[in-house]
Structure formats: C-alpha cells, structure tokens
Design a protein around this motif. Structure first.
Motif, short mmCIF file in Angstrom:
data_model
loop_
_atom_site.label_atom_id
_atom_site.label_comp_id
_atom_site.label_asym_id
_atom_site.label_seq_id
_atom_site.Cartn_x
_atom_site.Cartn_y
_atom_site.Cartn_z
N GLY A 1 -10.46 -6.62 -0.98
CA GLY A 1 -10.08 -7.90 -1.65
C GLY A 1 -9.94 -8.96 -0.66
O GLY A 1 -10.24 -10.17 -0.73
N PHE B 1 -5.44 2.62 -2.51
CA PHE B 1 -5.00 1.29 -2.67
C PHE B 1 -5.16 0.46 -1.56
O PHE B 1 -5.53 -0.97 -1.54
N CYS C 1 1.01 -1.32 -0.03
CA CYS C 1 0.08 0.08 -0.03
C CYS C 1 0.78 1.36 0.03
O CYS C 1 0.30 2.47 -0.09
N GLN D 1 -8.89 -0.97 -1.53
CA GLN D 1 -8.99 -1.86 -2.49
C GLN D 1 -8.34 -3.27 -1.92
O GLN D 1 -9.00 -4.16 -1.81
N ARG D 2 -7.16 -3.22 -1.19
CA ARG D 2 -6.63 -4.34 -0.59
C ARG D 2 -7.40 -4.84 0.47
O ARG D 2 -7.76 -6.08 0.73
N CYS E 1 -14.92 -8.88 -7.53
CA CYS E 1 -14.10 -7.78 -7.54
C CYS E 1 -14.32 -6.79 -9.00
O CYS E 1 -14.54 -5.67 -8.55
N ASN F 1 -15.99 -3.22 -9.22
CA ASN F 1 -15.22 -2.17 -9.89
C ASN F 1 -13.66 -1.76 -9.21
O ASN F 1 -13.47 -0.86 -8.78
N LYS F 2 -13.36 -3.08 -8.43
CA LYS F 2 -12.28 -3.11 -7.49
C LYS F 2 -11.34 -3.84 -8.06
O LYS F 2 -10.82 -4.96 -7.66
N LYS F 3 -10.58 -3.46 -9.22
CA LYS F 3 -9.73 -4.33 -10.04
C LYS F 3 -8.37 -4.38 -9.34
O LYS F 3 -7.65 -5.50 -9.30
N ASN F 4 -7.96 -3.54 -8.53
CA ASN F 4 -6.75 -3.68 -7.56
C ASN F 4 -6.86 -4.49 -6.40
O ASN F 4 -6.02 -4.96 -5.78
N ALA F 5 -8.30 -5.05 -6.22
CA ALA F 5 -8.57 -6.09 -5.15
C ALA F 5 -8.28 -7.64 -5.59
O ALA F 5 -8.15 -8.53 -4.91
N CYS G 1 -7.49 -10.75 -3.28
CA CYS G 1 -8.54 -11.23 -2.83
C CYS G 1 -8.29 -12.90 -3.28
O CYS G 1 -8.76 -14.07 -2.47
#
Length: 179
Positions: free
Chosen positions: A69, A62, A51, A65-66, A110, A114-118, A122
């Motif tokens: 995930g 970030f 992060c 999102q983490r 995800c 709309n949480k592509k960085n997760a 995940c």
C-alpha cells in the motif's frame, strides 16, 4: 469509589499492547543511536504498531500489505505531483476533482491486486504526498523512498518481536486479552 476501583481491577494490559510499546521503544532507540530524522521514525513506529498482531505470521502478512500500500500510494502520488504542473487549472480548483479520482485509482489498484488491507495506507500515503505543499517532483521520490524504507523497518521490528521475543503460545490465555 468502590465501583471505580472494582472496574479498574479488571483492567489488564494485554500482550499486544506490551509488544506495541516495545516495538516503539526499538524504533526510538534506532533514532537515538543513528540520529535519524524523527519524521522517519514516526513512519517506522506507526508501521510497527499497525503491523503488531497476535502472531508472527499475521504481523508479516499485514506488514506486506502495508508495504504494498505504501508503494502504490507513493507511486500514485508521484505521478500526480509530476503531472500536475502540466494540467491546466490544477491549482485553481481542478485538484478538487483529480485528487478524489486518484484516490479511486489507488483503491481500485489495491482491490485488483486483492490487497484490501493495503487500501488505507495506500490512500494515506497518496494524500500525504499530493496535499503536502512542501513536496514537488524533485523531492517526492526521496520522500517515498524514506517512507517505504522506514515503514519496512517498522514491519521488521514488529515481526521480529513477535518471532523471537514474544512467540505465540496457543495455550496462553493472557494473549487473548487486549487493551
């Protein structure tokens, strides 16, 4: 030898590298002071490194999102761990199909949110749960709670370091050099 020295003279440790090391120090300090299980501090330190971004806003976004995930992967892992004893032939090889299907579900959730960085964390958390033979229905929930809690600590450490100890300065050229 001169070429090696000339190449090494260009090497500089960037601010993000320094901030990551300081974040890991604070995670380890927390473990030292509170006698926390090293496995949990591992999750905090990894979250702090992942992060750590150029500025506070990016670290926080970030980190969120983490966090998301981690929760999604944990819940999906808990679901599969909870139902796998009722699935005929799971241990005899059906898991070879079900685990990848659940990975697809994790990624799809995800994407839907709309949480592509997760996505990566995940799937990592999900696989960490369903492939760990020491986890079962009784202890998976505690594992997830600890994982989310210490991931959150790492996110908070990274964000606070960015905000108060290493504030972002648009004019500071040194920040743009990363190792």
């Amino acid at each position: 030898m001169n070429k090696v020295l000339a190449h090494l003279s260009k090497f500089r440790i960037g601010l993000r590298t320094t901030k990551s090391a300081v974040a890991v120090f604070f995670c380890l300090l927390m473990q030292f002071i509170f006698s926390v299980d090293p496995t949990h501090i591992y999750n905090a330190a990894i979250a702090a490194i992942v992060c750590m971004r150029e500025n506070t806003e990016e670290s926080f976004l970030f980190g969120v999102q983490r966090f998301i995930g981690t929760i999604i992967g944990g819940v999906m892992g808990l679901i599969l761990i909870s139902i796998n004893i009722y699935i005929p032939y799971y241990e005899d090889g059906l898991y070879l199909i079900l685990v990848p299907l659940f990975v697809m579900f994790c990624i799809s959730i995800c994407a839907f949110l709309n949480k592509k960085n997760a996505v990566i964390i995940c799937c990592v958390v999900f696989l960490g749960i369903v492939l760990d033979t020491t986890l079962n229905r009784n202890n998976t929930l505690w594992y997830i709670i600890h994982r989310v809690f210490y991931t959150t600590i790492g996110i908070v450490i990274a964000t606070l370091l960015n905000q108060y100890f290493f504030p972002h300065d648009e004019d500071d050229e040194h920040q743009k050099i990363e190792v």
